[in-house]
Each structure stands twice: as C-alpha cells, then as structure tokens.
Design an enzyme around this catalytic site. Structure first.
Site, PDB file in Angstrom:
ATOM      1  N   GLY A   8       0.839  -1.194   0.000  1.00  0.00           N
ATOM      2  CA  GLY A   8       0.000   0.000   0.000  1.00  0.00           C
ATOM      3  C   GLY A   8       0.869   1.236   0.000  1.00  0.00           C
ATOM      4  CB  ALA A  10       2.026   6.272  -2.311  1.00  0.00           C
ATOM      5  N   GLY A  11       5.043   5.242  -2.585  1.00  0.00           N
ATOM      6  CA  GLY A  11       6.353   5.393  -3.204  1.00  0.00           C
ATOM      7  C   GLY A  11       6.782   4.132  -3.923  1.00  0.00           C
ATOM      8  CG  ASP A  68      10.601  -8.862   2.829  1.00  0.00           C
ATOM      9  OD1 ASP A  68       9.768  -8.017   3.200  1.00  0.00           O
ATOM     10  OD2 ASP A  68      11.386  -9.414   3.612  1.00  0.00           O
ATOM     11  CG  ASP A 156      15.561   5.936  -0.742  1.00  0.00           C
ATOM     12  OD1 ASP A 156      16.070   4.817  -0.512  1.00  0.00           O
ATOM     13  OD2 ASP A 156      14.684   6.120  -1.598  1.00  0.00           O
TER      14      ASP A 156
END
Length: 209
Positions: A8, A10-11, A68, A156
């Site tokens: 779920g 979004a990125g 994963d 990130d």
C-alpha cells in the site's frame, strides 16, 4: 494484464509501475482491494516475499507481485534486515527508523558504516502457485552521518550511493531505478517472465510482451 502489487506504499507503487512497464502490466496496489496486511513471519526476504504474494493473490483473485526489501548494515551484523520497516517498532515511521539507525551507528567512521540494500521479488500466477518466479537484486553503499535530500522513501536519505557520490534521496527516480536493488530485481524478474511467456508452461502470462 492486471496484477496486484502486495503493498500500500505509494512510493513503492510508483517505482514498480515504472520498473515493470516493459511487461505492459496494469499494476494495482493491494489496498485497492481492502487486502489485510500479511503476517510477515518468515525468516528471510524470500520467505516474506512469498507470504506477501500469496496473501495478495488470495484476497484479490489476481496474479500477484511482492517484494521484500531491506537494509543490511555490516556493523550491526546485517540488521535491520527483514525488520527494516519496523526497526524502531511495529508502527515506526521512516523518520523513526532512520533516527534509530543513526543512533546505533553514532561515532562510527565512514569506513565502518558499509551497508547494502537487498530486494527479493516474487511473482505468483495464483495464490496456490507451486512455482514462484523469484529474482533478487542488491545495492552496496554506506550509511551517512545525517540525512540528505527529500526524495525517495525509507532509508534513502541516509544511504550513500558511491556511483553518484550522494544520498539516494537526492537522486531522480530515473537515476534511482537504474541503480537500485529494486530496479535490479525488477529487471531480472521481467526477463524471467518474458522467457516464461514464450513457453507452454505459463499460459496465464501469455499476454506479456
């Protein structure tokens, strides 16, 4: 061809739609189907990816893709690993996880902050598919002393990519996809699915081109 992505996030959905474009798939998030989160009780990236794919395929009645992914830090004996998304606790945010990581690595010099992102990706034709298609990718780098950039997601902002001499969060999505663990795994699984589409063993994916 429609396929459900077991996330779920979004990125991640944006990244995967771009990376899987060669397969001409309509990639739908499992959240569109009110799919409950899978219980990720596997002991490896492979196990958890299969668990998530089976859960999504079962609830959405569609072929499923799951990955994963995680961060493995050498100084932490490979942690957070499969627990990367909940490193700071079950309901931890990205910021929480980064804060804990930087705390755990405090005062370590750059040479001892080596790390890698890993991604295992799984494709299932249906929930009981006995032959998952599996691909893997990794990305070596190191953990910075503080956050840089505001792009991407997850770790990130603190993962330094030596190829570009900067934090991943400062890269464009195109740059990131070209180098990342998820990009490598996606390209590998695209090749495998294209090969399967040309055999008689995978009628469910004959529409892949």
């Amino acid at each position: 061809m429609r396929v459900v992505l077991a996330t779920g996030n979004a990125g991640k959905l944006r990244e995967m739609r771009t990376l899987l474009a060669p397969l001409s798939m309509e990639v739908l998030p499992q959240s569109d189907f009110d799919t409950p989160e899978a219980i990720e009780d596997g002991l490896s990236f492979v196990e958890n990816a299969i668990i998530k794919a089976r859960n999504a395929a079962a609830h959405c009645d569609l072929p499923a893709l799951a990955d994963d992914s995680g961060l493995e830090v050498a100084a932490l004996d490979g942690a957070p690993g499969i627990y990367s998304s909940r490193f700071a606790g079950e309901n931890a945010s990205d910021a929480d996880n980064i804060e804990k990581l930087l705390h755990d690595l405090a005062d370590l010099p750059a040479a001892k902050r080596t790390a890698r992102f890993r991604c295992v990706m799984v494709y299932l034709r249906h929930a009981k598919d006995p032959s998952p298609v599996i691909a893997e990718g990794s990305w070596n780098g190191r953990i910075l002393q503080s956050k840089e950039g505001d792009g991407g997601f997850g770790y990130d902002p603190v993962f330094y990519a030596p190829e570009t001499d900067c934090a991943v969060a400062t890269l464009s999505s195109e740059q990131k996809n070209a180098l990342s663990h998820r990009g490598k795994a996606s390209r590998a699984i695209v090749k495998k699915l294209q090969a399967l589409a040309n055999t008689d063993d995978a009628p469910e994916i004959q529409s892949i081109s």
